[in-house]
Write a protein that holds these residues in place. Structure first.
Motif, PDB file in Angstrom:
ATOM      1  N   PRO A 121      35.580  36.910  43.627  1.00  0.00           N
ATOM      2  CA  PRO A 121      35.028  37.286  42.315  1.00  0.00           C
ATOM      3  C   PRO A 121      36.047  38.009  41.429  1.00  0.00           C
ATOM      4  N   ASP A 122      36.955  38.743  42.026  1.00  0.00           N
ATOM      5  CA  ASP A 122      37.960  39.469  41.249  1.00  0.00           C
ATOM      6  C   ASP A 122      38.976  38.532  40.604  1.00  0.00           C
ATOM      7  N   GLN A 123      39.020  37.288  41.085  1.00  0.00           N
ATOM      8  CA  GLN A 123      39.958  36.302  40.549  1.00  0.00           C
ATOM      9  C   GLN A 123      39.266  35.247  39.687  1.00  0.00           C
ATOM     10  N   ALA A 124      37.967  35.412  39.473  1.00  0.00           N
ATOM     11  CA  ALA A 124      37.167  34.350  38.847  1.00  0.00           C
ATOM     12  C   ALA A 124      37.641  33.966  37.451  1.00  0.00           C
ATOM     13  N   ASP A 125      38.183  34.907  36.706  1.00  0.00           N
ATOM     14  CA  ASP A 125      38.632  34.612  35.341  1.00  0.00           C
ATOM     15  C   ASP A 125      40.013  33.954  35.303  1.00  0.00           C
ATOM     16  N   ARG A 126      40.714  33.977  36.407  1.00  0.00           N
ATOM     17  CA  ARG A 126      42.053  33.394  36.437  1.00  0.00           C
ATOM     18  C   ARG A 126      41.974  31.895  36.734  1.00  0.00           C
ATOM     19  N   ASN A 127      42.811  31.147  36.090  1.00  0.00           N
ATOM     20  CA  ASN A 127      42.769  29.694  36.207  1.00  0.00           C
ATOM     21  C   ASN A 127      43.499  29.187  37.450  1.00  0.00           C
ATOM     22  N   ILE A 128      43.218  27.928  37.784  1.00  0.00           N
ATOM     23  CA  ILE A 128      43.852  27.231  38.901  1.00  0.00           C
ATOM     24  C   ILE A 128      44.545  25.984  38.348  1.00  0.00           C
ATOM     25  N   LEU A 129      45.713  25.683  38.858  1.00  0.00           N
ATOM     26  CA  LEU A 129      46.425  24.465  38.487  1.00  0.00           C
ATOM     27  C   LEU A 129      46.202  23.404  39.565  1.00  0.00           C
ATOM     28  N   LYS A 193      35.519  19.675  46.077  1.00  0.00           N
ATOM     29  CA  LYS A 193      34.755  20.702  46.789  1.00  0.00           C
ATOM     30  C   LYS A 193      35.383  22.073  46.576  1.00  0.00           C
ATOM     31  N   MET A 194      36.712  22.143  46.621  1.00  0.00           N
ATOM     32  CA  MET A 194      37.405  23.414  46.410  1.00  0.00           C
ATOM     33  C   MET A 194      37.190  23.921  44.991  1.00  0.00           C
ATOM     34  N   VAL A 195      37.244  23.005  44.026  1.00  0.00           N
ATOM     35  CA  VAL A 195      37.062  23.393  42.623  1.00  0.00           C
ATOM     36  C   VAL A 195      35.631  23.858  42.383  1.00  0.00           C
ATOM     37  N   ARG A 196      34.660  23.089  42.855  1.00  0.00           N
ATOM     38  CA  ARG A 196      33.252  23.440  42.617  1.00  0.00           C
ATOM     39  C   ARG A 196      32.885  24.758  43.291  1.00  0.00           C
ATOM     40  N   SER A 197      33.398  24.978  44.500  1.00  0.00           N
ATOM     41  CA  SER A 197      33.077  26.226  45.199  1.00  0.00           C
ATOM     42  C   SER A 197      33.697  27.431  44.496  1.00  0.00           C
ATOM     43  N   SER A 198      34.746  27.182  43.712  1.00  0.00           N
ATOM     44  CA  SER A 198      35.392  28.283  42.984  1.00  0.00           C
ATOM     45  C   SER A 198      34.646  28.638  41.706  1.00  0.00           C
ATOM     46  N   GLY A 199      33.733  27.749  41.277  1.00  0.00           N
ATOM     47  CA  GLY A 199      32.971  28.005  40.059  1.00  0.00           C
ATOM     48  C   GLY A 199      33.715  27.700  38.777  1.00  0.00           C
ATOM     49  N   ARG A 200      34.861  27.037  38.870  1.00  0.00           N
ATOM     50  CA  ARG A 200      35.666  26.741  37.688  1.00  0.00           C
ATOM     51  C   ARG A 200      35.352  25.352  37.127  1.00  0.00           C
ATOM     52  N   ARG A 201      35.609  25.195  35.819  1.00  0.00           N
ATOM     53  CA  ARG A 201      35.434  23.895  35.174  1.00  0.00           C
ATOM     54  C   ARG A 201      36.662  23.027  35.420  1.00  0.00           C
ATOM     55  N   LEU A 202      36.429  21.755  35.696  1.00  0.00           N
ATOM     56  CA  LEU A 202      37.519  20.804  35.901  1.00  0.00           C
ATOM     57  C   LEU A 202      37.938  20.245  34.543  1.00  0.00           C
ATOM     58  N   VAL A 203      39.180  20.493  34.172  1.00  0.00           N
ATOM     59  CA  VAL A 203      39.699  20.080  32.868  1.00  0.00           C
ATOM     60  C   VAL A 203      40.820  19.070  33.073  1.00  0.00           C
ATOM     61  N   MET A 238      38.996  11.881  36.546  1.00  0.00           N
ATOM     62  CA  MET A 238      38.633  11.767  35.133  1.00  0.00           C
ATOM     63  C   MET A 238      37.116  11.723  34.976  1.00  0.00           C
ATOM     64  N   GLU A 239      36.461  10.966  35.853  1.00  0.00           N
ATOM     65  CA  GLU A 239      35.011  10.821  35.760  1.00  0.00           C
ATOM     66  C   GLU A 239      34.277  12.109  36.110  1.00  0.00           C
ATOM     67  N   LYS A 240      34.867  12.941  36.946  1.00  0.00           N
ATOM     68  CA  LYS A 240      34.222  14.183  37.374  1.00  0.00           C
ATOM     69  C   LYS A 240      34.550  15.369  36.462  1.00  0.00           C
ATOM     70  N   ALA A 241      35.369  15.147  35.449  1.00  0.00           N
ATOM     71  CA  ALA A 241      35.834  16.247  34.604  1.00  0.00           C
ATOM     72  C   ALA A 241      34.696  16.870  33.800  1.00  0.00           C
ATOM     73  N   ASP A 242      34.772  18.180  33.626  1.00  0.00           N
ATOM     74  CA  ASP A 242      33.832  18.899  32.761  1.00  0.00           C
ATOM     75  C   ASP A 242      34.305  18.910  31.314  1.00  0.00           C
TER      76      ASP A 242
END
Length: 272
Positions: A121-129, A193-203, A238-242
């Motif tokens: 949770p402390d990292q939730a605002d930070r993005n992932i590449l 699965k890793m992206v969704r579990s992190s709660g981040r949007r896929l861009v 591409m199809e799964k992107a938010d």
């Protein structure tokens, strides 16, 4: 001591190309041996200093006898006398991959990052590449370096991305490999699965259907995908992107280098 090693007092020396450590250095040029032995090579003063600063687990260091005793050679001999080996310049040059270097290399144990950082949770605002089969070592290293500079918290690479632990990639990270958690997803399913579990949007980037990147919110909570230099982002991702974004360009320009595109998009995280 092993074959071809001598020394007493302050310096240990390797004099033979048949020495097991020298043979290991040569082996570690190949990915299959890096994977098998769980080790990798670093070269140059910056990388060696970063490995010492971050207290990475070094097996040993090799220094050319042409290296100045007032610099990194002296520091290594004093700090790690039992794990620093001085070799003749001709032998060092034979096993070194650097065109121009500081005459120093190290054999380091591969790190094991904890995936909990992705859901912290402390990292939730930070993005992932997210890297989708990036092939060029220079691009990979540049992206990792930029991700660290832009405040990203981790990198996830899909299987098929060039090896992080090749000397060329490591050199282009400028030591940032020691600061950036890096994970490899075996397939798109594991990645998603890793992206969704992190709660981040896929861009993703989409030059045809994407909105201008500055109209999208890429400041936080984003998993940004950079695609393969030739084939782009896979259809499934591409199809799964938010969100789909594009970088506006003059009509005469077809595309940008993957590393440049990544830098433009990643730096949206610091734009208020």
């Amino acid at each position: 001591m092993l074959r071809g090693e001598t020394g007493s007092g302050e310096e240990l020396r390797i004099t033979s190309d048949q020495n097991p450590r020298i043979k290991q250095v040569v082996r570690l040029r190949k990915k299959k041996y890096r994977d098998r032995e769980g080790l990798f090579l670093i070269e140059g003063t910056n990388s060696v200093v970063e490995s010492l600063t971050m207290k990475w687990d070094a097996e040993y260091y090799i220094v050319s006898d042409s290296a100045s005793m007032s610099g990194i050679r002296s520091s290594l001999v004093k700090k790690w006398p039992s794990r620093t080996f001085v070799v003749p310049e001709r032998l060092f040059d034979r096993v070194s991959d650097a065109e121009t270097g500081a005459g120093v290399m190290g054999v380091i144990k591969k790190p094991h990052w904890n995936t909990e950082i992705l859901t912290d949770p402390d990292q939730a605002d930070r993005n992932i590449l997210i890297l989708d089969r990036i092939q060029d070592p220079g691009n990979l290293g540049t992206m990792i370096r930029t991700a660290a500079a832009a405040g990203y918290c981790a990198v996830i690479a899909l299987k098929g991305t060039t090896d992080l632990f090749s000397v060329k990639t490591l050199r282009s990270t400028a030591g940032m490999v020691f600061h950036m958690p890096y994970f490899v997803a075996q397939n798109n399913e594991e990645l998603l699965k890793m992206v969704r579990s992190s709660g981040r949007r896929l861009v993703v980037t989409d030059p045809e259907k994407g909105i201008p990147y500055f109209d999208g919110d890429l400041n936080k909570g984003v998993a940004l995908v950079i695609g393969n230099e030739g084939q782009g982002i896979s259809h499934e991702l591409m199809e799964k992107a938010d969100l789909r974004v594009t970088i506006p360009m003059a009509p005469e320009v077809e595309s940008l280098n993957a590393g440049i595109s990544a830098a433009i998009l990643m730096y949206e995280t610091v734009r208020k």
